[in-house]
Write an enzyme that holds these catalytic residues in place. Structure first.
Site: not given
Ligand code: IVH
Length: 747
Positions: A45-46, A49, A94, A151, A186, A302, A326, A430, A454
């Site tokens: 890869d290196a 690149d 995630s 991912r 995303e 965050k 959610k 049926c 059928c």
């Molecule tokens: S932060 C370490 N921010 O949601 C944190 N994720 O359920 C990294 N996602 O895999 C993710 N919008 O695909 C983050 N504003 C956002 C997001 C987001 C959508 C997705 C992302 C992640 C998944 C987790």
């Protein structure tokens, strides 16, 4: 010309630059082909690149010398058969989920406890929409995009660089970026672009997508990047992976920095104080949701201070410093106008709710799945209630959609039920052919027993047979199958292959149909002809046998190599399948009783008695069949059922008489394990079971899940139990993992 690869970019003159660009273009094309097409990289890869960077640097210095086939512009010149793998230097994680306000309170409390902060000490967060797309990691080196990866499982993703380069929101070059910068975010599709794409797809007779997320995923994961280029994908940046220097001190400033570098960041993102601030922002984003123009499924919180993020760190797969709050699934109340029954390929009767159209989360819904008769009755398969009551035509019902799932019925308003509403009686025949529809004990699905009599099953099976993953006959889609079936031209599978020769309905008749002409009819028959040699795995999958999916199709094809060998074994195993079923049925009630009383021994006894009746030959064939890795008794039974003598078998025989399926590619292997049947048992220490299987198969061996007289070799690891014992009993050679590695020459 002397060796241009040795000259510094700064020192190149126009002549040597041109030669060097030519050399690099060749080199990179070969590397691409080796990596993507042949899965056999010729450089690291290196090195790759570095060559790519050198090519870019020269192009930057001599823009007029940039080649038409410049490697920088190559989008899928070599359509790859699979995507290359990319190992993420920093794992892609995630997020944990919060559903209730109290979950958000606990998230904040956990963080404070971890950091030893007082409950009232100020703590800043960011809140940003959670985009409903798929995450992508973009690696920039020296300000140039060098790699884009999905991912995957978080550790290893797929290399979609060529595809990512076609997305407008993804800059090719950055000004003033850290030397190494991995931007994460995303990929998504807007509502408007999604609707337009589906319209184009429908017009072209191509597959339409269920929702923008699927459309985005399907578009990004195209082996031919030209296809991705034609799809309107977008990208929001919200995180990062490897960095050669920090982007900023806070999440807010880091996002600002990414925006300045040329990325789209979400304009709804805000810095918030404490839980109250987060919940306020959540409400505001939820209120704005319908007008955003793209799907979001929650709000991501965050910790703003990146130093605190660093201290908080991660649990196994999720960061402690972030959470996804959610949205509740969207619901709406409407009238259940009718219940229709759809008959599928395997005869399953699927009830569908016809609804007075209603908007749920911005989408007009007029149908919802009702799954099966228990679902209509309002109970799960154990008889527990799943909502207020049963469903009757005329009821007021609550519909919900969560993520990309098809609309479902959440609840029913019994107070609004009309006095004359009758309980729904699920048909026991049926609706399409009138044959009895039966429900097997322990199953929730009722099935039409009409088989090929059928029409609904027949058409559904024909559609499956010609579909993409099966015979893949271009020009013969759902619409055409329906048309030809209606005309009586194609009723059984084999008719597809005799269509051209059929008296009066040959090529001319097809060409004469509305919407057809000589060229399209010619193309269709050419595609049908070509499909006679389709791979055995696809033929097996195309038969539409229950439980026989694409993976099982490949496993069976690899094991048997030819249709004849497969059929021979199935025919031989047939009596054992019968006995197996009888034994299972006899044991079922007994097993329940035995479990209560702890008399498991009796089961074994009964089984032994039953098995004793079975001819040894049939049993050996049966054992072999269920011993193939990935093939269990359920699938083996379904295969024996589908191929039992009768009209269905006759239809399959007639089809196969028209085909000449191609055996799976075998490695003409010199390996001592080629052609051998191998069983791995116990735990392996130097590789995973999946890896071992892959390796063995690559060397031309068959890997089986159980030991029988046909087994050549058993590889045992620590913890090997009954299989190793059986091997000894049968006198099958047994070796350990090191022995195996030595045998295949990779010790
Ligand atoms: S932060 C370490 N921010 O949601 C944190 N994720 O359920 C990294 N996602 O895999 C993710 N919008 O695909 C983050 N504003 C956002 C997001 C987001 C959508 C997705 C992302 C992640 C998944 C987790």
């Amino acid at each position: 010309m002397s060796d241009t690869s040795e000259i510094e970019v700064e020192a190149l003159d126009a002549g040597s630059a041109e030669a060097e660009l030519s050399r690099l273009s060749d080199l990179l094309a070969r590397a691409n082909a080796a990596y993507h097409r042949d899965d056999d990289p010729v450089m690291s890869d290196a090195e790759y690149d570095a060559a790519k960077r050198r090519n870019l640097a020269i192009e930057d210095r001599f823009p007029t010398l940039k080649r038409v086939d410049s490697p920088t512009e190559q989008v899928g010149a070599v359509p790859a058969e699979t995507f290359g793998k990319v190992r993420h230097k920093v794992r892609m994680l995630s997020l944990g989920n919060a559903f209730e306000q109290s979950d958000v309170g606990e998230f904040d409390a956990r963080i404070r406890r971890f950091l030893d902060l007082a409950p009232d000490a100020p703590l800043a967060y960011t809140a940003e929409p959670k985009i409903d797309g798929l995450s992508l990691s973009l690696r920039y080196e020296a300000g140039r995009l060098v790699r884009a990866a999905t991912r995957g499982d978080g550790q290893t993703g797929e290399d979609v660089t060529a595809n990512a380069r076609t997305i407008e929101d993804i800059p090719e070059a950055l000004d003033g970026a850290p030397d190494v910068l991995e931007v994460r975010g995303e990929v998504y599709m807007s509502h408007a672009d999604f609707a337009a794409l589906n319209e184009r797809q429908a017009e072209a007779g191509a597959k339409t997508f269920a929702n923008p997320r699927n459309a985005a995923a399907g578009s990004l994961r195209q082996l031919d990047a030209q296809v991705t280029a034609a799809r309107p994908l977008r990208f929001f940046a919200y995180a990062w992976g490897e960095l050669s220097e920090p982007l900023a001190k806070t999440q807010t400033d880091a996002l600002d920095r990414l925006r300045v570098l040329g990325f789209q960041t979400n304009p709804e993102t805000r810095r918030c104080d404490g839980v109250d601030g987060l919940l306020q922002r959540y409400a505001a984003i939820e209120a704005a949701r319908a007008d955003l123009g793209y799907d979001i499924d929650g709000v991501v919180y965050k910790v703003d201070d990146l130093a605190l993020q660093g201290r908080l760190g991660f649990r196994s797969t999720t960061p402690r410093w972030a959470i996804a709050h959610k949205f509740a699934a969207e619901t709406a109340w409407t009238r259940l106008e009718a219940i229709d029954i759809n008959v599928g390929r395997t005869g399953a009767l699927s009830p569908i709710a016809r609804l007075r159209p209603v908007t749920v989360g911005g989408v007009i819904v007029s149908n919802a799945t009702l799954h099966n008769e228990d679902y209509i009755a309002g109970v799960d398969n154990a008889g527990n209630p799943i909502r207020t009551g049963d469903l009757r035509v005329g009821d007021r019902v609550e519909i919900y959609r969560a993520g990309d799932v098809i609309p479902k019925v959440r609840d029913v308003d019994l107070s609004a039920r009309l006095p004359d509403a009758e309980p729904y009686v699920f048909p026991d025949t049926c609706p399409d052919c009138g044959s009895p529809a039966r429900r097997e004990p322990g199953e929730s699905v009722r099935r039409c027993t009409g088989g090929l009599i059928c029409p609904a099953q027949r058409v559904a099976r024909l559609k499956h047979l010609v579909s993409r993953g099966a015979m893949d006959i271009e020009g013969l889609g759902d619409k055409e199958i329906e048309r030809f079936h209606e005309l009586g031209w194609v009723r059984a599978p084999a008719d597809i292959y005799t269509l051209e020769a059929q008296h009066g309905t040959g090529a001319d008749a097809v060409a004469g149909l509305e919407g057809w002409g000589d060229t399209s009819a010619g193309n269709l028959f050419a595609a049908i002809e070509a499909s006679r040699r389709q791979e055995l795995a696809r033929v097996l999958f195309g038969l539409g046998i229950r439980h026989l999916g694409e993976v099982a199709g490949r496993d069976l094809a690899r094991h048997f190599q030819t249709w004849e060998a497969f059929l021979h074994e199935v025919d031989a195993a047939m009596p054992a399948a019968e006995a197996h079923r009888r034994a299972e049925e006899a044991i079922l009630p007994e097993r329940a009783a035995a479990e209560v009383e702890g008399r498991r021994a009796r089961i074994t006894e009964t089984r032994a008695r039953e098995w004793a009746e079975i001819e040894a030959k049939a049993r050996a064939a049966w054992d072999d069949l269920i011993g193939i890795d990935g093939i269990g008794a359920t699938l083996a039974l379904a295969i024996c059922d589908a191929l039992a003598p009768g009209p269905e078998r006759a239809a399959i025989d007639a089809l196969l008489a028209e085909l000449d399926p191609e055996a799976p590619e075998t490695v003409a292997s010199q390996s001592p394990v080629a052609g051998k049947t191998i069983v791995f048992t116990g735990s392996l220490e130097k590789m995973t079971r999946a890896e071992a299987k892959h390796q063995a198969e690559a060397l031309g061996a068959k890997v089986s899940g159980s030991v029988s007289a046909k087994t050549d070799l058993v590889v045992t690891g620590p913890g090997a139990g009954s299989k190793a014992a059986k091997a000894t009993e049968l006198g099958v050679e047994t070796i350990d993992e090191d022995g195996w590695l030595a045998l295949i020459g990779s010790a």
